[in-house]
Design a protein around this motif. Structure first.
Motif, PDB file in Angstrom:
ATOM      1  N   GLY A 255       0.749  -1.140  -0.181  1.00 62.43           N
ATOM      2  CA  GLY A 255      -0.133   0.150  -0.063  1.00 62.43           C
ATOM      3  C   GLY A 255       0.835   1.284  -0.058  1.00 62.43           C
ATOM      4  N   LEU A 256       0.448   2.135  -0.876  1.00 62.00           N
ATOM      5  CA  LEU A 256       1.242   3.635  -0.679  1.00 62.00           C
ATOM      6  C   LEU A 256       0.165   4.597  -0.353  1.00 62.00           C
ATOM      7  CD1 LEU A 256       3.463   5.204  -1.465  1.00 62.00           C
ATOM      8  CD2 LEU A 256       2.430   5.381  -3.873  1.00 62.00           C
ATOM      9  N   ILE A 257       0.277   5.134   0.783  1.00 63.95           N
ATOM     10  CA  ILE A 257      -0.410   6.340   1.304  1.00 63.95           C
ATOM     11  C   ILE A 257       0.091   7.802   0.970  1.00 63.95           C
ATOM     12  CG2 ILE A 257      -1.434   7.205   3.438  1.00 63.95           C
ATOM     13  CD1 ILE A 257      -0.964   4.582   4.688  1.00 63.95           C
ATOM     14  N   ASP A 258      -0.599   8.544   0.209  1.00 63.50           N
ATOM     15  CA  ASP A 258      -0.362  10.109  -0.110  1.00 63.50           C
ATOM     16  C   ASP A 258      -0.912  10.818   1.066  1.00 63.50           C
ATOM     17  OD1 ASP A 258       0.383  12.467  -0.810  1.00 63.50           O
ATOM     18  OD2 ASP A 258      -0.326  12.234  -2.874  1.00 63.50           O
ATOM     19  N   ALA A 259      -0.491  10.916   2.166  1.00 63.62           N
ATOM     20  CA  ALA A 259      -0.906  11.567   3.295  1.00 63.62           C
ATOM     21  C   ALA A 259      -1.343  13.048   3.103  1.00 63.62           C
ATOM     22  CB  ALA A 259      -0.176  11.842   4.604  1.00 63.62           C
ATOM     23  N   GLU A 260      -0.597  13.764   2.287  1.00 63.46           N
ATOM     24  CA  GLU A 260      -0.615  15.228   1.821  1.00 63.46           C
ATOM     25  C   GLU A 260      -1.906  15.423   1.329  1.00 63.46           C
ATOM     26  OE1 GLU A 260       1.637  18.847  -0.152  1.00 63.46           O
ATOM     27  OE2 GLU A 260       2.841  16.847   0.293  1.00 63.46           O
ATOM     28  N   ASN A 261      -2.271  14.666   0.200  1.00 62.26           N
ATOM     29  CA  ASN A 261      -3.348  14.792  -0.621  1.00 62.26           C
ATOM     30  C   ASN A 261      -4.430  13.745  -0.381  1.00 62.26           C
ATOM     31  OD1 ASN A 261      -2.133  16.716  -2.566  1.00 62.26           O
ATOM     32  ND2 ASN A 261      -0.523  15.112  -2.607  1.00 62.26           N
TER      33      ASN A 261
ATOM     34  N   TYR B   4      -2.973   4.274  -2.909  1.00 68.09           N
ATOM     35  CA  TYR B   4      -2.698   3.288  -3.781  1.00 68.09           C
ATOM     36  C   TYR B   4      -2.468   1.998  -3.618  1.00 68.09           C
ATOM     37  CZ  TYR B   4      -2.392   7.935  -5.925  1.00 68.09           C
ATOM     38  OH  TYR B   4      -2.732   9.169  -6.497  1.00 68.09           O
ATOM     39  N   LEU B   5      -2.706   1.097  -4.417  1.00 69.37           N
ATOM     40  CA  LEU B   5      -2.314  -0.447  -4.095  1.00 69.37           C
ATOM     41  C   LEU B   5      -1.587  -0.909  -5.321  1.00 69.37           C
ATOM     42  CD1 LEU B   5      -3.207  -2.686  -1.918  1.00 69.37           C
ATOM     43  CD2 LEU B   5      -5.114  -3.105  -3.483  1.00 69.37           C
TER      44      LEU B   5
ATOM     45  N   GLY C 286      -5.970   4.315  -6.925  1.00 71.35           N
ATOM     46  CA  GLY C 286      -5.105   3.586  -8.202  1.00 71.35           C
ATOM     47  C   GLY C 286      -4.698   2.249  -7.704  1.00 71.35           C
ATOM     48  N   ILE C 287      -4.834   1.435  -8.585  1.00 71.48           N
ATOM     49  CA  ILE C 287      -4.006   0.062  -8.453  1.00 71.48           C
ATOM     50  C   ILE C 287      -3.099  -0.148  -9.609  1.00 71.48           C
ATOM     51  CG2 ILE C 287      -4.564  -2.554  -8.576  1.00 71.48           C
ATOM     52  CD1 ILE C 287      -7.443  -1.638  -7.825  1.00 71.48           C
ATOM     53  N   PHE C 288      -1.568  -0.560  -9.100  1.00 70.74           N
ATOM     54  CA  PHE C 288      -0.751  -0.795  -9.896  1.00 70.74           C
ATOM     55  C   PHE C 288      -0.261  -2.193 -10.087  1.00 70.74           C
ATOM     56  CE2 PHE C 288      -0.140   3.575  -8.784  1.00 70.74           C
ATOM     57  CZ  PHE C 288       0.653   4.159 -10.087  1.00 70.74           C
ATOM     58  N   LEU C 289      -0.512  -2.782 -11.041  1.00 72.06           N
ATOM     59  CA  LEU C 289      -0.422  -4.213 -11.415  1.00 72.06           C
ATOM     60  C   LEU C 289       1.121  -4.599 -11.791  1.00 72.06           C
ATOM     61  CD1 LEU C 289      -3.602  -5.377 -13.237  1.00 72.06           C
ATOM     62  CD2 LEU C 289      -3.154  -5.161 -10.623  1.00 72.06           C
ATOM     63  N   THR C 290       1.518  -5.748 -11.288  1.00 69.19           N
ATOM     64  CA  THR C 290       2.875  -6.053 -11.806  1.00 69.19           C
ATOM     65  C   THR C 290       2.681  -7.099 -12.847  1.00 69.19           C
ATOM     66  OG1 THR C 290       2.939  -7.866 -10.021  1.00 69.19           O
ATOM     67  CG2 THR C 290       3.995  -5.911  -9.423  1.00 69.19           C
ATOM     68  N   HIS C 291       2.092  -8.161 -12.943  1.00 65.58           N
ATOM     69  CA  HIS C 291       1.795  -9.272 -14.031  1.00 65.58           C
ATOM     70  C   HIS C 291       0.442 -10.017 -13.467  1.00 65.58           C
ATOM     71  CE1 HIS C 291       3.657 -11.250 -10.598  1.00 65.58           C
ATOM     72  NE2 HIS C 291       3.647 -12.587 -11.291  1.00 65.58           N
ATOM     73  N   ALA C 292       0.347 -10.926 -14.541  1.00 68.45           N
ATOM     74  CA  ALA C 292      -0.836 -11.604 -14.818  1.00 68.45           C
ATOM     75  C   ALA C 292      -0.901 -13.122 -14.097  1.00 68.45           C
ATOM     76  CB  ALA C 292      -1.434 -11.923 -16.281  1.00 68.45           C
TER      77      ALA C 292
ATOM     78  N   THR D 242     -12.174   2.966 -11.415  1.00 74.76           N
ATOM     79  CA  THR D 242     -11.217   2.854 -10.819  1.00 74.76           C
ATOM     80  C   THR D 242      -9.874   2.730 -11.587  1.00 74.76           C
ATOM     81  OG1 THR D 242     -12.386   1.441  -8.952  1.00 74.76           O
ATOM     82  CG2 THR D 242      -9.919   1.153  -9.070  1.00 74.76           C
ATOM     83  N   PRO D 243      -8.887   3.553 -11.315  1.00 75.58           N
ATOM     84  CA  PRO D 243      -7.776   3.734 -12.303  1.00 75.58           C
ATOM     85  C   PRO D 243      -6.939   2.461 -11.953  1.00 75.58           C
ATOM     86  CG  PRO D 243      -7.923   5.782 -11.108  1.00 75.58           C
ATOM     87  CD  PRO D 243      -9.129   4.795 -10.376  1.00 75.58           C
ATOM     88  N   VAL D 244      -6.520   1.725 -13.035  1.00 77.02           N
ATOM     89  CA  VAL D 244      -5.619   0.538 -12.774  1.00 77.02           C
ATOM     90  C   VAL D 244      -4.413   0.584 -13.799  1.00 77.02           C
ATOM     91  CG1 VAL D 244      -5.313  -1.936 -13.104  1.00 77.02           C
ATOM     92  CG2 VAL D 244      -7.408  -0.974 -12.218  1.00 77.02           C
ATOM     93  N   TYR D 245      -3.161   0.706 -13.355  1.00 75.98           N
ATOM     94  CA  TYR D 245      -2.016   0.898 -14.161  1.00 75.98           C
ATOM     95  C   TYR D 245      -1.414  -0.297 -14.543  1.00 75.98           C
ATOM     96  CZ  TYR D 245      -2.218   5.497 -12.184  1.00 75.98           C
ATOM     97  OH  TYR D 245      -3.058   7.063 -11.884  1.00 75.98           O
ATOM     98  N   VAL D 246      -1.428  -0.368 -15.959  1.00 76.95           N
ATOM     99  CA  VAL D 246      -0.925  -1.777 -16.355  1.00 76.95           C
ATOM    100  C   VAL D 246      -0.012  -1.434 -17.474  1.00 76.95           C
ATOM    101  CG1 VAL D 246      -3.077  -2.944 -15.864  1.00 76.95           C
ATOM    102  CG2 VAL D 246      -2.714  -1.604 -17.973  1.00 76.95           C
ATOM    103  N   MET D 247       0.850  -2.584 -17.928  1.00 77.13           N
ATOM    104  CA  MET D 247       1.832  -2.480 -18.913  1.00 77.13           C
ATOM    105  C   MET D 247       1.001  -2.998 -20.247  1.00 77.13           C
ATOM    106  SD  MET D 247       4.781  -1.390 -17.926  1.00 77.13           S
ATOM    107  CE  MET D 247       5.977  -1.888 -19.217  1.00 77.13           C
TER     108      MET D 247
END
Length: 272
Positions: free
Chosen positions: A27-33, A37-38, A66-72, A93-98
């Motif tokens: 998990g990533l927490i942007d406390a200021e904003n 993110y996962l 946002g969700i960042f995926l590494t692989h399938a 839901t934003p999902v970041y993918v290659m």
């Protein structure tokens, strides 16, 4: 317990499961904003996302930003199913993918239903290209060699206001990577590294060459000459159920910790 496992590691867990153990995610927490993110959508995503969004003190959102995926591979993306019609029916839901991961989710059911219903919005990434989440947070994906049956595999470099981290839950072997892992560790403050198997002995019922990972004993040997400070950056993650590092007080745990390395634990936090 692992399905079908008769080994000592799972003995008794079918009757008395340990609910504190969950599939790896970060998990990533942007406390200021007030954003979260996962990294990876594990089968335990429901519980993990609930924990993470609770840190958004000024919001009642139940979904991360946002969700960042590494692989399938199943432990890393199948949690997306809970965003769909049969569960939460999330919206955009934003999902970041290659690129290959995007193609896989877009062209294969049931995942393409999530795309067509706009439960998620796929944001295509490029290896080495920085994603600026805020003034103080950058995320950069980078390709790593792995069993890429359905998608490419990436790790991530996460840069915060003061510190930075590597996240590499899966890689075949350090020697197969075009980059030098020791040099990459030197560039960051934390290195969350693949520790799937402690050694080749623990999986004696499978052909381990078909599921390559850096054995922990190999990694410790590779990193043995690092300084105490550099070793302290390394946090081993992503343990298979057979891995003796999961057993509190085990000989493997004691050996790793006495060598100056760290083992990740549930809900552990690190300041960036």
């Amino acid at each position: 317990p692992q399905i079908g496992c008769k080994k000592k590691c799972c003995k008794g867990l079918f009757e008395n499961p340990d609910h504190t153990r969950q599939v790896i995610s970060l998990g990533l927490i942007d406390a200021e904003n007030n954003k979260t993110y996962l990294f990876d959508a594990s089968p335990d995503m429901g519980k993990q996302m609930k924990r993470l969004t609770q840190y958004e003190k000024n919001s009642e959102k139940e979904i991360v930003d946002g969700i960042f995926l590494t692989h399938a591979h199943i432990g890393h993306y199948t949690g997306l199913m809970f965003l769909g019609k049969e569960a939460m029916d999330a919206k955009n839901t934003p999902v970041y993918v290659m690129p290959r991961m995007k193609e896989f989710l877009t062209n294969n059911g049931p995942w393409n239903q999530l795309v067509t219903r706009k439960n998620l919005i796929l944001n295509e990434m490029e290896s080495g290209k920085v994603i600026q989440l805020s003034n103080g947070i950058q995320v950069t994906p980078f390709l790593v060699p792995h069993r890429d049956e359905f998608s490419e595999t990436v790790g991530y470099k996460i840069i915060g206001a003061n510190k930075s981290a590597l996240f590499i839950p899966d890689i075949d072997k350090w020697e197969k990577w075009e980059k030098d892992i020791i040099e990459e560790i030197a560039k960051v403050d934390y290195a969350f590294l693949d520790a799937t198997f402690y050694s080749g002995k623990e999986l004696n019922n499978r052909d381990i060459s078909e599921i390559p990972h850096p054995f922990v004993i190999e990694s410790m040997e590779k990193f043995k000459d690092l300084s105490k400070e550099e070793k302290s950056k390394i946090i081993f993650i992503h343990f298979n159920h057979t891995n003796p590092l999961l057993q509190e007080g085990s000989q493997a745990q004691q050996k790793l910790k006495s060598a100056g390395f760290n083992i990740a634990t549930e809900l552990e936090s690190f300041q960036l």
